[in-house]
Design an enzyme around this catalytic site. Structure first.
Site, PDB file in Angstrom:
ATOM      1  N   SER A 265     -36.592 -52.022  74.547  1.00 46.39           N
ATOM      2  CA  SER A 265     -35.085 -52.132  74.730  1.00 46.39           C
ATOM      3  C   SER A 265     -35.003 -52.661  75.933  1.00 46.39           C
ATOM      4  CB  SER A 265     -33.987 -50.942  74.262  1.00 46.39           C
ATOM      5  OG  SER A 265     -33.158 -50.948  74.365  1.00 46.39           O
ATOM      6  N   ASP A 310     -34.725 -52.485  62.779  1.00 43.15           N
ATOM      7  CA  ASP A 310     -33.492 -53.527  64.028  1.00 43.15           C
ATOM      8  C   ASP A 310     -32.143 -53.452  64.168  1.00 43.15           C
ATOM      9  OD1 ASP A 310     -32.332 -52.707  66.404  1.00 43.15           O
ATOM     10  OD2 ASP A 310     -35.022 -54.012  67.123  1.00 43.15           O
ATOM     11  N   HIS A 344     -35.162 -49.512  66.040  1.00 46.68           N
ATOM     12  CA  HIS A 344     -35.552 -50.266  67.293  1.00 46.68           C
ATOM     13  C   HIS A 344     -36.704 -48.937  68.081  1.00 46.68           C
ATOM     14  CE1 HIS A 344     -34.096 -52.112  70.976  1.00 46.68           C
ATOM     15  NE2 HIS A 344     -34.264 -50.410  71.240  1.00 46.68           N
TER      16      HIS A 344
END
Length: 400
Positions: A265, A310, A344
């Site tokens: 991230s 994601d 994600h």
């Protein structure tokens, strides 16, 4: 009567096992046991083999796994199985017929652990002194979590540790740098890696500790919301990360001259900046990151990891743009691993899948995306590939 052993030792129940077929005379008293091989104690990212013996031939059973994390949140999974003709069950050979997953999945009970509380994410805070305990139980018949018999036929506890014997955990407060260093046992030298998580802030240690078990001297780096660091990341400066790289490189057990970096991230974005502008970062792994950097200037090697489902970040697009930019500049120093139906939050192997969780920084629940089985199997597939990539480029560089 339940016969309890010590921690991690199988708990067997001398019970009347009834398959539901045949006349009453086919019932028999027999000792059912659940065993975890090769040992009831292991590292969190290690696979184990679960076997049940003492069942009736072809008996239908429900396998259940459960753990409670440090916050008291419960995670559970269950699956339906049928014993073989000898009354034995081996999860590495027998398919699940239903429940949280289907098919032959030796570690299905572990990676399908799910919290009963929405928006819950498993994060291990204390990686040094305590494991996560996974309780594995076998019940007669095919039921659901709410309709299982009160008493299991047998149970066993699997202790899943984050640091093997000899790994050292060292808090870091050197100059401006804040984080935790994990040093593998032995004299070294070891490949050095900086590990960063995303915009939740603080320091997340579980991935770094597991990497140290595999021979990487790892610095999990805080960059906001930790110790005396700023409470947000609105004014990050590259010099802080350069200082962290130098702290790691100067450790006497780190191979040189270059180090690696892995991030997820926001941490992935920072990793890409580091390999672009810091010459001693020579291998970078970006998991669910953005490409808002001049990547074509980087001399090191990239591994882009994409979860195609994601929901938090348009990772497939960003990686496509990054690869196009590298190709335009004649670069071939990259690899891409893409997983359909993965989200994600791609964690180390066997971490419970998290579709959505509360985000402390934004004060809202955030959807990460992914589907339980493909996301979990992606984590299992990715974890050794991360280690291979780091080892390949850091060990190669250290010989130059």
């Amino acid at each position: 009567m339940l016969l309890f052993g010590g921690a991690g030792v199988a708990v067997s129940l001398l019970s009347r096992c009834w398959s539901g077929r045949g006349p009453l005379s086919h019932r028999a008293w027999m000792a059912v046991s659940v065993r975890v091989h090769p040992s009831p104690k292991c590292l969190f990212d290690e696979p184990v083999q679960v076997r049940v013996s003492g069942l009736s031939p072809l008996q239908q059973v429900t396998m259940k796994a459960s753990l409670t994390d440090e916050k008291g949140q419960a995670f559970r999974s269950f699956a339906f199985y049928r014993a073989d003709g000898q009354g034995e069950l081996d999860l590495s050979q027998s398919p699940s017929l239903g429940g949280h997953y289907t098919g032959t999945e030796p570690m299905g009970l572990f990676w399908s652990l799910t919290s009963g509380t929405p928006f819950t994410r498993l994060v291990k805070k204390d990686v040094a002194s305590s494991p996560l305990y996974v309780n594995i139980e076998v019940f007669d018949g095919h039921g659901t979590l709410g309709r299982l018999p009160e008493q299991p036929l047998a149970a066993s506890i699997n202790e899943r540790w984050f640091m093997k014997e000899g790994v050292r955990r060292i808090p870091v407060r050197e100059g401006r740098v804040r984080g935790t260093l994990f040093v593998p046992p032995g004299d070294g030298p070891f490949p050095g890696v900086i590990d960063m998580y995303g915009s939740v802030g603080g320091v997340v240690e579980h991935r770094a500790s597991l990497l140290a078990n595999h021979g990487f001297l790892t610095l999990t780096l805080g960059y906001f919301g930790y110790d005396d660091l700023p409470m947000d990341f609105t004014n990050l400066d590259l010099e802080y990360f350069e200082e962290a790289v130098n702290v790691l490189r100067q450790h006497p057990k780190v191979k040189g001259p270059g180090v690696g970096a892995i991030g997820i991230s926001k941490g992935a974005d920072l990793v890409l900046s580091m390999i672009t502008f810091l010459p001693h970062v020579i291998a970078a792994i970006s998991i669910g990151g953005c490409n808002a950097n001049t990547l074509e200037k980087a001399e090191g090697h990239f591994l882009f990891v994409v979860g195609e489902d994601d929901k938090n970040w348009n990772t497939p697009l960003y990686v496509q743009q990054a690869v196009e930019k590298l190709k335009e500049n004649g670069r071939e120093n990259y690899e891409v691993i893409s997983y359909p139906e993965a989200g994600h939050l791609l964690e180390p192997a066997f971490f419970p899948f998290c579709y959505a969780s509360f985000h402390r920084l934004v004060g809202l629940h955030v959807i990460w995306g992914g589907q339980l089985k493909p996301h979990s199997l992606a984590q299992v597939d990715l974890w050794p590939k991360i280690q291979t990539f780091l080892r390949k480029h850091l060990e190669k560089q250290s010989k130059l």
